[in-house]
Design an enzyme around this catalytic site. Structure first.
Site, PDB file in Angstrom:
ATOM      1  N   SER A 192      23.088  32.399  46.990  1.00 33.29           N
ATOM      2  CA  SER A 192      22.263  32.498  45.786  1.00 33.29           C
ATOM      3  C   SER A 192      21.660  33.895  45.677  1.00 33.29           C
ATOM      4  O   SER A 192      22.144  34.823  46.324  1.00 33.29           O
ATOM      5  CB  SER A 192      21.174  31.416  45.818  1.00 33.29           C
ATOM      6  OG  SER A 192      20.544  31.317  44.565  1.00 33.29           O
ATOM      7  N   ASN A 193      20.633  34.061  44.866  1.00 32.73           N
ATOM      8  CA  ASN A 193      19.985  35.370  44.707  1.00 32.73           C
ATOM      9  C   ASN A 193      18.504  35.185  44.417  1.00 32.73           C
ATOM     10  O   ASN A 193      18.024  34.064  44.322  1.00 32.73           O
ATOM     11  CB  ASN A 193      20.687  36.168  43.596  1.00 32.73           C
ATOM     12  CG  ASN A 193      20.615  35.456  42.260  1.00 32.73           C
ATOM     13  OD1 ASN A 193      19.545  35.277  41.692  1.00 32.73           O
ATOM     14  ND2 ASN A 193      21.762  35.010  41.760  1.00 32.73           N
ATOM     15  N   HIS A 194      17.786  36.291  44.278  1.00 33.52           N
ATOM     16  CA  HIS A 194      16.317  36.254  44.183  1.00 33.52           C
ATOM     17  C   HIS A 194      15.750  36.038  42.786  1.00 33.52           C
ATOM     18  O   HIS A 194      14.551  36.222  42.581  1.00 33.52           O
ATOM     19  CB  HIS A 194      15.727  37.552  44.743  1.00 33.52           C
ATOM     20  CG  HIS A 194      15.806  37.640  46.230  1.00 33.52           C
ATOM     21  ND1 HIS A 194      15.140  36.755  47.044  1.00 33.52           N
ATOM     22  CD2 HIS A 194      16.473  38.487  47.046  1.00 33.52           C
ATOM     23  CE1 HIS A 194      15.381  37.068  48.304  1.00 33.52           C
ATOM     24  NE2 HIS A 194      16.195  38.106  48.326  1.00 33.52           N
ATOM     25  N   SER A 195      16.563  35.678  41.808  1.00 30.52           N
ATOM     26  CA  SER A 195      16.025  35.479  40.462  1.00 30.52           C
ATOM     27  C   SER A 195      14.955  34.378  40.473  1.00 30.52           C
ATOM     28  O   SER A 195      15.175  33.306  41.028  1.00 30.52           O
ATOM     29  CB  SER A 195      17.159  35.092  39.504  1.00 30.52           C
ATOM     30  OG  SER A 195      16.616  34.667  38.278  1.00 30.52           O
ATOM     31  N   ALA A 210      20.712  34.793  36.399  1.00 33.04           N
ATOM     32  CA  ALA A 210      21.386  35.668  37.351  1.00 33.04           C
ATOM     33  C   ALA A 210      22.488  34.821  37.994  1.00 33.04           C
ATOM     34  O   ALA A 210      22.288  34.185  39.039  1.00 33.04           O
ATOM     35  CB  ALA A 210      20.402  36.182  38.396  1.00 33.04           C
TER      36      ALA A 210
END
Ligand code: C5P
Length: 222
Positions: free
Chosen positions: A29-32, A94
């Site tokens: 995943s990512n930091h959005s 994102a």
């Protein structure tokens, strides 16, 4: 009307990260944070739009008067987007560019003999581009979060994804962007360039929603 310029307009917006499973307990995943997308959904609803908010896994309250659909993966997000046709589509999520080709059915165990596992990745669909290619297509708005050459990359995305507007921000500045409560942006279209100075995401969302509503009425309302 003047106070509800988006009355009767269907607006779908994606927000937050996507989560791509590796096995039943792990993911990519990512930091959005989803803050900008949720703030835009709230602002659009205040302007009278019928808002569908397609949210990846985020820790945020549903804005008032907004229909929220929770999804995890990019594929689920695309399905939800295709199932909710709109007049204006805003891609604020994102989306993970890649997913794991073969999700393990059981938890991957550490194995001294075979060593570190190799993950094969495959490309995710581009949700915004897919929606912009529908017929009829809604007015499409994208975001370009970049760490350098922000406007050059944004213009490229505007053309490549066939967008009406792209909202560009510089995420190399930690005062704005990911997880921050503040943001600044440059909105670009084929013939416009408008700078929005640093301010709270709520106040920026309000200004952007008005700008999007104006652009819709001037260029898209048939
Ligand atoms: O190409 P890039 O990921 O930088 O483009 C960002 C824009 O495209 C954002 O509006 C994002 O929501 C959208 N996007 C998408 N699906 C993807 C990748 C990006 O909708 N798979």
């Amino acid at each position: 009307s003047v106070s509800k310029p988006l009355a009767g307009v269907r607006l779908t917006i994606t927000a937050g990260p996507t989560r791509e499973a590796i096995d039943p307990v792990r993911y990519i995943s990512n930091h959005s944070s989803g803050k900008m997308g949720f703030a835009l959904a709230q602002s659009a609803a205040k302007l009278g739009a019928e808002v569908t908010l397609i949210a990846g896994p985020v820790d945020l309250q549903t804005p008032t008067g907004v229909k929220r659909l929770d999804v995890e993966s990019a594929q689920e997000m695309l399905e939800a987007a295709l199932a909710n046709p709109s007049d204006i589509f805003i891609g604020c999520a994102a989306v993970a560019d890649y997913r794991v080709a073969n999700i393990a059915e059981h938890k991957i165990k550490k194995n001294a003999q075979s060593g570190a596992p190799q993950l094969e990745l495959i490309e995710n669909p581009d949700i915004l581009k897919t929606i912009a290619e529908q017929n009829p297509a809604p007015m499409c708005v994208g975001f370009a979060a970049e760490t350098r050459d922000v406007e050059t990359y944004a213009i490229d995305k505007l053309k490549r994804k066939k967008l009406a507007l792209i909202i560009a921000n510089d995420v190399s500045n930690s005062d704005i962007g990911f997880n921050s409560d503040n943001n600044a942006a440059v909105v670009l279209s084929a013939d416009e360039r408008v700078v929005f100075e640093q301010q709270s995401k709520t106040s920026l969302a309000h200004q952007l929603a008005h700008y999007i509503a104006n652009h819709f009425h001037q260029n898209f309302r048939r």
